[in-house]
Design an enzyme around this catalytic site. Structure first.
Site, PDB file in Angstrom:
ATOM      1  CD  GLU A  53      -2.999   0.970   0.583  1.00 16.57           C
ATOM      2  OE1 GLU A  53      -3.024   1.752  -0.891  1.00 16.57           O
ATOM      3  OE2 GLU A  53      -4.225   1.437   0.691  1.00 16.57           O
ATOM      4  CG  ASP A  54      -0.771   4.671  -1.687  1.00 13.42           C
ATOM      5  OD1 ASP A  54      -1.255   4.096  -0.692  1.00 13.42           O
ATOM      6  OD2 ASP A  54      -1.210   6.328  -2.225  1.00 13.42           O
TER       7      ASP A  54
ATOM      8  CG  ASP B  33      -5.500   8.415   6.463  1.00 13.05           C
ATOM      9  OD1 ASP B  33      -4.531   9.661   7.447  1.00 13.05           O
ATOM     10  OD2 ASP B  33      -6.408   9.118   5.835  1.00 13.05           O
TER      11      ASP B  33
ATOM     12  NE  ARG C 174      -2.815   7.685  -8.397  1.00 15.63           N
ATOM     13  CZ  ARG C 174      -4.034   6.749  -7.849  1.00 15.63           C
ATOM     14  NH1 ARG C 174      -2.841   6.787  -6.566  1.00 15.63           N
ATOM     15  NH2 ARG C 174      -5.214   7.143  -7.764  1.00 15.63           N
TER      16      ARG C 174
HETATM   17  P1  IMP Z   1      -7.261   4.863   5.110  1.00 16.49           P
HETATM   18  O1  IMP Z   1      -7.967   3.690   4.931  1.00 16.49           O
HETATM   19  O2  IMP Z   1      -7.831   5.462   5.275  1.00 16.49           O
HETATM   20  O3  IMP Z   1      -6.167   4.057   5.274  1.00 16.49           O
HETATM   21  O4  IMP Z   1      -6.786   5.020   4.089  1.00 16.49           O
HETATM   22  C1  IMP Z   1      -6.272   4.659   3.049  1.00 16.49           C
HETATM   23  C2  IMP Z   1      -5.830   5.363   1.158  1.00 16.49           C
HETATM   24  O5  IMP Z   1      -6.364   6.545   1.335  1.00 16.49           O
HETATM   25  C3  IMP Z   1      -4.814   5.212   0.877  1.00 16.49           C
HETATM   26  O6  IMP Z   1      -4.472   3.811   0.131  1.00 16.49           O
HETATM   27  C4  IMP Z   1      -4.755   6.925   0.006  1.00 16.49           C
HETATM   28  O7  IMP Z   1      -5.913   6.279  -1.237  1.00 16.49           O
HETATM   29  C5  IMP Z   1      -5.793   7.971   1.137  1.00 16.49           C
HETATM   30  N1  IMP Z   1      -4.448   8.273   1.275  1.00 16.49           N
HETATM   31  C6  IMP Z   1      -5.105   9.191   2.404  1.00 16.49           C
HETATM   32  N2  IMP Z   1      -4.353   9.602   3.064  1.00 16.49           N
HETATM   33  C7  IMP Z   1      -3.366  10.124   1.864  1.00 16.49           C
HETATM   34  C8  IMP Z   1      -2.431  11.713   1.399  1.00 16.49           C
HETATM   35  O8  IMP Z   1      -2.067  11.947   2.516  1.00 16.49           O
HETATM   36  N3  IMP Z   1      -2.195  11.283  -0.068  1.00 16.49           N
HETATM   37  C9  IMP Z   1      -2.761  10.833  -0.595  1.00 16.49           C
HETATM   38  N4  IMP Z   1      -3.866  10.073  -0.273  1.00 16.49           N
HETATM   39  C10 IMP Z   1      -4.217   9.203   1.212  1.00 16.49           C
END
Ligand code: IMP
Length: 198
Positions: A93-94, A97, A159
């Site tokens: 995963e990039d 969050d 990206r």
């Molecule tokens: P989570 O499900 O809240 O952990 O979100 C993960 C996804 O949110 C990542 O795969 C990103 O697509 C997006 N995301 C969360 N924070 C950022 C950020 O700072 N920049 C770009 N994308 C983000």
């Protein structure tokens, strides 16, 4: 006026850390033959570089998710072509969050019969976590700024930026999605009065 954008991780630092992660994961894998699964589309630059340091017996595949609602619900929009049951999966995963995406996906893959799912994220926003999900390998721990580049996007853009930038004032991007492009490459700036979005 303070600059709304700041480069937080440069190319050389990224390259070093990604190589370290590859070496660490390879050591831990022993003789396991993993399927390295990238979550589209943000994982692509990271996976490309990480995979160079992983064992040659690794297989690589991708899946894409559809997110709906604000509670992190996801479904698989594009599945892997390699069957994952009984396999050791390294989920790439990039950025993590809230953790909702990774946690849901991890559970989904285990429910489908994966032998083991390990997770690697280039960037971990630890303080924003809502659900407890194991991030087995994390490249960088960061605060809660919105990040762009090396896979991370704003409305699909940036990206392919080679380093990672933080947007300190999101209203700037909301007004002009190409504001960071203009900041980095001023010679490409669109003349005032013309839309920056094509
Ligand atoms: P989570 O499900 O809240 O952990 O979100 C993960 C996804 O949110 C990542 O795969 C990103 O697509 C997006 N995301 C969360 N924070 C950022 C950020 O700072 N920049 C770009 N994308 C983000």
């Amino acid at each position: 006026m303070t600059d709304p954008f700041v480069e937080v991780i440069d190319e050389a630092t990224l390259a070093d850390r990604v190589a370290q992660l590859g070496a660490e994961i390879t050591k831990d894998l022993g003789d396991i033959e993993p399927v390295v699964v990238g979550i589209l589309r943000g994982s692509v630059p990271f996976l490309r570089d990480l995979a160079k340091g992983l064992p040659l017996r690794s297989e690589i595949d991708f899946l894409a998710l559809t997110r709906f609602g604000y509670d992190g619900k996801v479904s698989i929009a594009m599945d892997t072509s390699i069957p994952l049951d009984g396999r050791f999966i390294l989920l790439v995963e990039d950025i993590v969050d809230t953790g909702l995406t990774l946690s849901t996906l991890r559970k989904m893959l285990l429910a489908r019969g994966a032998l083991e799912v390990k997770t690697v994220a280039l960037v971990d926003k630890v303080k924003r976590r809502i659900v407890d999900v194991p991030v087995d390998y994390a490249g960088f721990e960061v605060g809660d700024e919105y990040l762009l580049g090396y896979g991370m996007d704003w409305q699909g853009k940036y990206r392919n930026l080679r380093s990672i930038w933080a947007a300190l004032d999101l209203s700037v991007l909301q007004k002009d999605p190409l504001a960071l492009a203009h900041r980095i490459f001023p010679e490409h700036a669109v003349p005032a009065g013309r839309s920056a979005v094509r």
